[in-house]
Design a protein around this motif. Sequence first.
Motif, PDB file in Angstrom:
ATOM      1  N   GLY A 115     -76.046  41.102 -35.101  1.00  0.00           N
ATOM      2  CA  GLY A 115     -75.587  40.799 -33.751  1.00  0.00           C
ATOM      3  C   GLY A 115     -74.851  39.480 -33.615  1.00  0.00           C
ATOM      4  N   PHE A 116     -74.404  38.901 -34.716  1.00  0.00           N
ATOM      5  CA  PHE A 116     -73.638  37.659 -34.666  1.00  0.00           C
ATOM      6  C   PHE A 116     -72.369  37.909 -33.865  1.00  0.00           C
ATOM      7  N   LYS A 117     -72.138  37.083 -32.850  1.00  0.00           N
ATOM      8  CA  LYS A 117     -71.048  37.333 -31.902  1.00  0.00           C
ATOM      9  C   LYS A 117     -69.669  36.914 -32.400  1.00  0.00           C
ATOM     10  N   ASP A 118     -69.608  35.861 -33.185  1.00  0.00           N
ATOM     11  CA  ASP A 118     -68.317  35.285 -33.567  1.00  0.00           C
ATOM     12  C   ASP A 118     -67.699  36.031 -34.754  1.00  0.00           C
ATOM     13  N   ILE A 119     -67.396  37.295 -34.523  1.00  0.00           N
ATOM     14  CA  ILE A 119     -66.890  38.166 -35.578  1.00  0.00           C
ATOM     15  C   ILE A 119     -65.548  37.676 -36.122  1.00  0.00           C
ATOM     16  N   GLU A 120     -64.731  37.038 -35.288  1.00  0.00           N
ATOM     17  CA  GLU A 120     -63.435  36.562 -35.772  1.00  0.00           C
ATOM     18  C   GLU A 120     -63.602  35.539 -36.893  1.00  0.00           C
ATOM     19  N   TYR A 121     -64.682  34.766 -36.861  1.00  0.00           N
ATOM     20  CA  TYR A 121     -64.943  33.814 -37.938  1.00  0.00           C
ATOM     21  C   TYR A 121     -65.393  34.523 -39.209  1.00  0.00           C
ATOM     22  N   LEU A 122     -66.135  35.590 -39.046  1.00  0.00           N
ATOM     23  CA  LEU A 122     -66.532  36.381 -40.212  1.00  0.00           C
ATOM     24  C   LEU A 122     -65.300  37.019 -40.855  1.00  0.00           C
ATOM     25  N   ASN A 123     -64.367  37.453 -40.025  1.00  0.00           N
ATOM     26  CA  ASN A 123     -63.124  38.016 -40.555  1.00  0.00           C
ATOM     27  C   ASN A 123     -62.296  36.951 -41.268  1.00  0.00           C
ATOM     28  N   LEU A 124     -62.296  35.738 -40.742  1.00  0.00           N
ATOM     29  CA  LEU A 124     -61.615  34.626 -41.406  1.00  0.00           C
ATOM     30  C   LEU A 124     -62.259  34.357 -42.764  1.00  0.00           C
ATOM     31  N   LEU A 125     -63.574  34.405 -42.822  1.00  0.00           N
ATOM     32  CA  LEU A 125     -64.280  34.227 -44.089  1.00  0.00           C
ATOM     33  C   LEU A 125     -63.874  35.315 -45.080  1.00  0.00           C
ATOM     34  N   ARG A 126     -63.769  36.532 -44.619  1.00  0.00           N
ATOM     35  CA  ARG A 126     -63.366  37.644 -45.503  1.00  0.00           C
ATOM     36  C   ARG A 126     -61.968  37.412 -46.075  1.00  0.00           C
ATOM     37  N   ILE A 127     -61.067  36.900 -45.258  1.00  0.00           N
ATOM     38  CA  ILE A 127     -59.702  36.590 -45.713  1.00  0.00           C
ATOM     39  C   ILE A 127     -59.737  35.484 -46.761  1.00  0.00           C
ATOM     40  N   GLU A 128     -60.520  34.442 -46.510  1.00  0.00           N
ATOM     41  CA  GLU A 128     -60.635  33.323 -47.452  1.00  0.00           C
ATOM     42  C   GLU A 128     -61.223  33.776 -48.787  1.00  0.00           C
ATOM     43  N   VAL A 129     -62.226  34.632 -48.742  1.00  0.00           N
ATOM     44  CA  VAL A 129     -62.835  35.129 -49.981  1.00  0.00           C
ATOM     45  C   VAL A 129     -61.839  35.997 -50.743  1.00  0.00           C
ATOM     46  N   GLU A 130     -61.023  36.756 -50.049  1.00  0.00           N
ATOM     47  CA  GLU A 130     -60.000  37.560 -50.724  1.00  0.00           C
ATOM     48  C   GLU A 130     -58.979  36.654 -51.421  1.00  0.00           C
ATOM     49  N   GLU A 131     -58.564  35.586 -50.768  1.00  0.00           N
ATOM     50  CA  GLU A 131     -57.653  34.628 -51.403  1.00  0.00           C
ATOM     51  C   GLU A 131     -58.330  33.988 -52.621  1.00  0.00           C
ATOM     52  N   PHE A 132     -59.616  33.687 -52.500  1.00  0.00           N
ATOM     53  CA  PHE A 132     -60.382  33.119 -53.602  1.00  0.00           C
ATOM     54  C   PHE A 132     -60.439  34.100 -54.772  1.00  0.00           C
ATOM     55  N   ARG A 133     -60.611  35.382 -54.480  1.00  0.00           N
ATOM     56  CA  ARG A 133     -60.705  36.403 -55.527  1.00  0.00           C
ATOM     57  C   ARG A 133     -59.469  36.397 -56.419  1.00  0.00           C
ATOM     58  N   VAL A 134     -58.304  36.270 -55.828  1.00  0.00           N
ATOM     59  CA  VAL A 134     -57.059  36.249 -56.595  1.00  0.00           C
ATOM     60  C   VAL A 134     -57.004  34.998 -57.480  1.00  0.00           C
ATOM     61  N   LEU A 135     -57.347  33.844 -56.909  1.00  0.00           N
ATOM     62  CA  LEU A 135     -57.386  32.606 -57.694  1.00  0.00           C
ATOM     63  C   LEU A 135     -58.400  32.717 -58.831  1.00  0.00           C
ATOM     64  N   PHE A 136     -59.522  33.328 -58.552  1.00  0.00           N
ATOM     65  CA  PHE A 136     -60.582  33.518 -59.536  1.00  0.00           C
ATOM     66  C   PHE A 136     -60.082  34.346 -60.720  1.00  0.00           C
ATOM     67  N   ALA A 137     -59.441  35.473 -60.419  1.00  0.00           N
ATOM     68  CA  ALA A 137     -58.951  36.358 -61.473  1.00  0.00           C
ATOM     69  C   ALA A 137     -57.944  35.630 -62.374  1.00  0.00           C
ATOM     70  N   GLU A 138     -57.077  34.846 -61.783  1.00  0.00           N
ATOM     71  CA  GLU A 138     -56.097  34.071 -62.563  1.00  0.00           C
ATOM     72  C   GLU A 138     -56.783  32.983 -63.387  1.00  0.00           C
ATOM     73  N   TRP A 139     -57.788  32.359 -62.818  1.00  0.00           N
ATOM     74  CA  TRP A 139     -58.540  31.294 -63.497  1.00  0.00           C
ATOM     75  C   TRP A 139     -59.228  31.836 -64.744  1.00  0.00           C
ATOM     76  N   VAL A 140     -59.894  32.983 -64.616  1.00  0.00           N
ATOM     77  CA  VAL A 140     -60.627  33.572 -65.736  1.00  0.00           C
ATOM     78  C   VAL A 140     -59.677  33.973 -66.860  1.00  0.00           C
ATOM     79  N   LEU A 141     -58.476  34.413 -66.510  1.00  0.00           N
ATOM     80  CA  LEU A 141     -57.500  34.783 -67.541  1.00  0.00           C
ATOM     81  C   LEU A 141     -57.156  33.615 -68.463  1.00  0.00           C
ATOM     82  N   ASN A 142     -57.345  32.402 -67.979  1.00  0.00           N
ATOM     83  CA  ASN A 142     -56.996  31.219 -68.763  1.00  0.00           C
ATOM     84  C   ASN A 142     -58.138  30.687 -69.631  1.00  0.00           C
ATOM     85  N   PHE A 143     -59.272  31.346 -69.649  1.00  0.00           N
ATOM     86  CA  PHE A 143     -60.369  30.915 -70.514  1.00  0.00           C
ATOM     87  C   PHE A 143     -59.957  31.121 -71.973  1.00  0.00           C
ATOM     88  N   ASP A 144     -60.233  30.149 -72.806  1.00  0.00           N
ATOM     89  CA  ASP A 144     -59.885  30.190 -74.224  1.00  0.00           C
ATOM     90  C   ASP A 144     -60.870  31.083 -74.977  1.00  0.00           C
TER      91      ASP A 144
END
Length: 180
Positions: A115-144
């Motif tokens: 019942g958390f009311k501020d759903i727009e902030y949860l959606n913002l978090l989802r967008i940020e995590v998606e951006e993080f996921r892309v950075l994460f995938a690129e970061w892992v590719l660079n492991f030696d």
Amino acid sequence: MFDHDNNEGYHIRKHEKLPIYRKAQEISTLVRTLLKGAETDDLEVLEEGEEDQEFLAYLFENKKQDMISNALMIPAKIARAENGEFYDLRMENAAIIRVAAKDLLIDASGLQLAGFKDIEYLNLLRIEVEEFRVLFAEWVLNFDQENYLIDRWGLFNPAGVNYDDPDDDIPFLPDDLLDL
């Protein structure tokens, strides 16, 4: 007082310059800001029984704590992975980061369900995590992958390396530290 211009007494660690670390810090700040002051009294509860409301309040508090823990864990594990040199240890930290990031999304859905009311902030978090996921995938590719210790548990070995391979094939042996 530190002089940031000439770095006297001020040291920025390598991981703090990485885009993935900065994004992790942004997510951590967003989560803490999102949940700051959020109380069970603020939940948007539909006409349900008292028992249901108690469960939703419990769910809400539990998800809040989980989100904070996961949001703090992500940048800490990035720092740990960057301070480690070996592929298997970096991958171990990467796996923990991935779980924590995915759990943030699950926890956000749990907050919404509670019942958390501020759903727009949860959606913002989802967008940020998606951006993080892309950075994460690129970061892992660079492991030696050439710099590893054999993971005898078999989870985090580079391709072609098995948990029961002999140590004499790896580029670095723990006993080499004794020769220093």
